[in-house]
Design an enzyme around this catalytic site. Structure first.
Site, PDB file in Angstrom:
ATOM      1  N   VAL A 207     -10.723   3.065  -3.802  1.00 51.43           N
ATOM      2  CA  VAL A 207     -10.351   2.600  -5.143  1.00 51.43           C
ATOM      3  C   VAL A 207     -11.381   1.576  -5.618  1.00 51.43           C
ATOM      4  O   VAL A 207     -11.547   0.512  -5.005  1.00 51.43           O
ATOM      5  CB  VAL A 207      -8.939   1.967  -5.136  1.00 51.43           C
ATOM      6  CG1 VAL A 207      -8.593   1.439  -6.515  1.00 51.43           C
ATOM      7  CG2 VAL A 207      -7.899   2.995  -4.686  1.00 51.43           C
TER       8      VAL A 207
ATOM      9  N   ASN B  75     -12.857  -3.149   2.040  1.00 47.86           N
ATOM     10  CA  ASN B  75     -13.776  -2.031   2.178  1.00 47.86           C
ATOM     11  C   ASN B  75     -14.718  -2.029   0.975  1.00 47.86           C
ATOM     12  O   ASN B  75     -14.281  -2.262  -0.150  1.00 47.86           O
ATOM     13  CB  ASN B  75     -12.995  -0.712   2.242  1.00 47.86           C
ATOM     14  CG  ASN B  75     -12.116  -0.633   3.470  1.00 47.86           C
ATOM     15  OD1 ASN B  75     -12.455  -1.181   4.507  1.00 47.86           O
ATOM     16  ND2 ASN B  75     -10.984   0.036   3.350  1.00 47.86           N
TER      17      ASN B  75
ATOM     18  N   HIS C 127     -10.197  -5.247  -3.814  1.00 45.01           N
ATOM     19  CA  HIS C 127      -8.872  -5.532  -3.225  1.00 45.01           C
ATOM     20  C   HIS C 127      -9.026  -5.927  -1.768  1.00 45.01           C
ATOM     21  O   HIS C 127      -9.934  -5.474  -1.081  1.00 45.01           O
ATOM     22  CB  HIS C 127      -7.941  -4.318  -3.342  1.00 45.01           C
ATOM     23  CG  HIS C 127      -8.525  -3.048  -2.788  1.00 45.01           C
ATOM     24  ND1 HIS C 127      -9.413  -2.272  -3.497  1.00 45.01           N
ATOM     25  CD2 HIS C 127      -8.370  -2.430  -1.598  1.00 45.01           C
ATOM     26  CE1 HIS C 127      -9.767  -1.229  -2.779  1.00 45.01           C
ATOM     27  NE2 HIS C 127      -9.157  -1.303  -1.596  1.00 45.01           N
ATOM     28  N   MET C 128      -8.095  -6.743  -1.327  1.00 48.31           N
ATOM     29  CA  MET C 128      -8.040  -7.107   0.084  1.00 48.31           C
ATOM     30  C   MET C 128      -6.842  -6.407   0.703  1.00 48.31           C
ATOM     31  O   MET C 128      -5.760  -6.394   0.119  1.00 48.31           O
ATOM     32  CB  MET C 128      -7.888  -8.619   0.245  1.00 48.31           C
ATOM     33  CG  MET C 128      -9.138  -9.366  -0.187  1.00 48.31           C
ATOM     34  SD  MET C 128      -9.113 -11.078   0.348  1.00 48.31           S
ATOM     35  CE  MET C 128      -8.062 -11.774  -0.872  1.00 48.31           C
ATOM     36  N   HIS C 129      -7.062  -5.831   1.876  1.00 46.95           N
ATOM     37  CA  HIS C 129      -5.957  -5.283   2.665  1.00 46.95           C
ATOM     38  C   HIS C 129      -5.410  -6.414   3.534  1.00 46.95           C
ATOM     39  O   HIS C 129      -6.187  -7.102   4.206  1.00 46.95           O
ATOM     40  CB  HIS C 129      -6.446  -4.164   3.589  1.00 46.95           C
ATOM     41  CG  HIS C 129      -6.962  -2.951   2.887  1.00 46.95           C
ATOM     42  ND1 HIS C 129      -6.227  -1.798   2.734  1.00 46.95           N
ATOM     43  CD2 HIS C 129      -8.164  -2.702   2.292  1.00 46.95           C
ATOM     44  CE1 HIS C 129      -6.937  -0.892   2.091  1.00 46.95           C
ATOM     45  NE2 HIS C 129      -8.126  -1.407   1.809  1.00 46.95           N
TER      46      HIS C 129
ATOM     47  N   ASP D 235       0.855  -1.194   0.000  1.00 49.80           N
ATOM     48  CA  ASP D 235       0.000   0.000   0.000  1.00 49.80           C
ATOM     49  C   ASP D 235       0.891   1.244   0.000  1.00 49.80           C
ATOM     50  O   ASP D 235       1.889   1.316   0.717  1.00 49.80           O
ATOM     51  CB  ASP D 235      -0.909  -0.013   1.234  1.00 49.80           C
ATOM     52  CG  ASP D 235      -2.056   0.977   1.114  1.00 49.80           C
ATOM     53  OD1 ASP D 235      -3.208   0.531   1.004  1.00 49.80           O
ATOM     54  OD2 ASP D 235      -1.793   2.202   1.138  1.00 49.80           O
ATOM     55  N   ILE D 236       0.510   2.229  -0.798  1.00 52.02           N
ATOM     56  CA  ILE D 236       1.334   3.439  -0.948  1.00 52.02           C
ATOM     57  C   ILE D 236       1.359   4.264   0.336  1.00 52.02           C
ATOM     58  O   ILE D 236       2.293   5.026   0.571  1.00 52.02           O
ATOM     59  CB  ILE D 236       0.825   4.280  -2.153  1.00 52.02           C
ATOM     60  CG1 ILE D 236       1.916   5.190  -2.683  1.00 52.02           C
ATOM     61  CG2 ILE D 236      -0.424   5.073  -1.803  1.00 52.02           C
ATOM     62  CD1 ILE D 236       1.617   5.796  -4.042  1.00 52.02           C
TER      63      ILE D 236
END
Ligand code: 5GP
Ligand code: ZN
Length: 116
Positions: free
Chosen positions: A96, A87, A100-102, A30-31
């Site tokens: 975004v 999310n 996606h999975m964190h 993650d940025i």
């Protein structure tokens, strides 16, 4: 998808710190990490959110989940533990619109899975 930041990362049009890749998924840092380890697990296929999943995506969804233990191992958090969350939509703080999975860990995490 043209204007999708994660599709651009998948297409290697913009750089990312890539940690893992196979034919169907890409994993990158993650940025703006909110934990010592904060990686994003992204399908290469553009799917806007969990709400956009169709039965065609069953295999891909399974593939994403089934790869989490390997990705956690690569992140060095397989023994200490981690959080994996997605999310969805405005109330879910999805920013975004590419599913996606964190994956977060590397230190004790407290409270709800809020990332911003
Ligand atoms: P969301 O709130 O949509 O679940 O999370 C999106 C995540 O993507 C955020 O944690 C944010 O820091 C990350 N992110 C947004 N743009 C970029 C980018 O260009 N590169 C990387 N590596 N991460 C990004
Ligand atoms: Zn996309």
């Amino acid at each position: 998808m043209e204007d999708c930041i994660f599709c651009k990362i998948v297409a290697k049009q913009i750089p990312a710190d890539i940690k893992f890749e196979d034919n169907e998924i890409l994993v990158f840092k993650d940025i703006a990490p909110k934990a010592k380890i904060h990686w994003l697990v992204v399908p290469k296929k553009h799917i806007p959110s969990l709400q956009a999943l169709t039965s065609e995506d069953s295999k891909l969804a399974g593939h994403l989940i089934m790869n989490i233990p390997t990705i956690a191992f690569k992140a060095g958090v397989n023994e200490t533990g981690y959080k994996v969350f997605m999310n969805t939509g405005p109330h879910g703080e999805q920013v975004v619109p590419h599913i996606h999975m964190h994956l977060m860990g590397g230190e004790p995490l407290h409270g709800p899975t809020r990332v911003s």
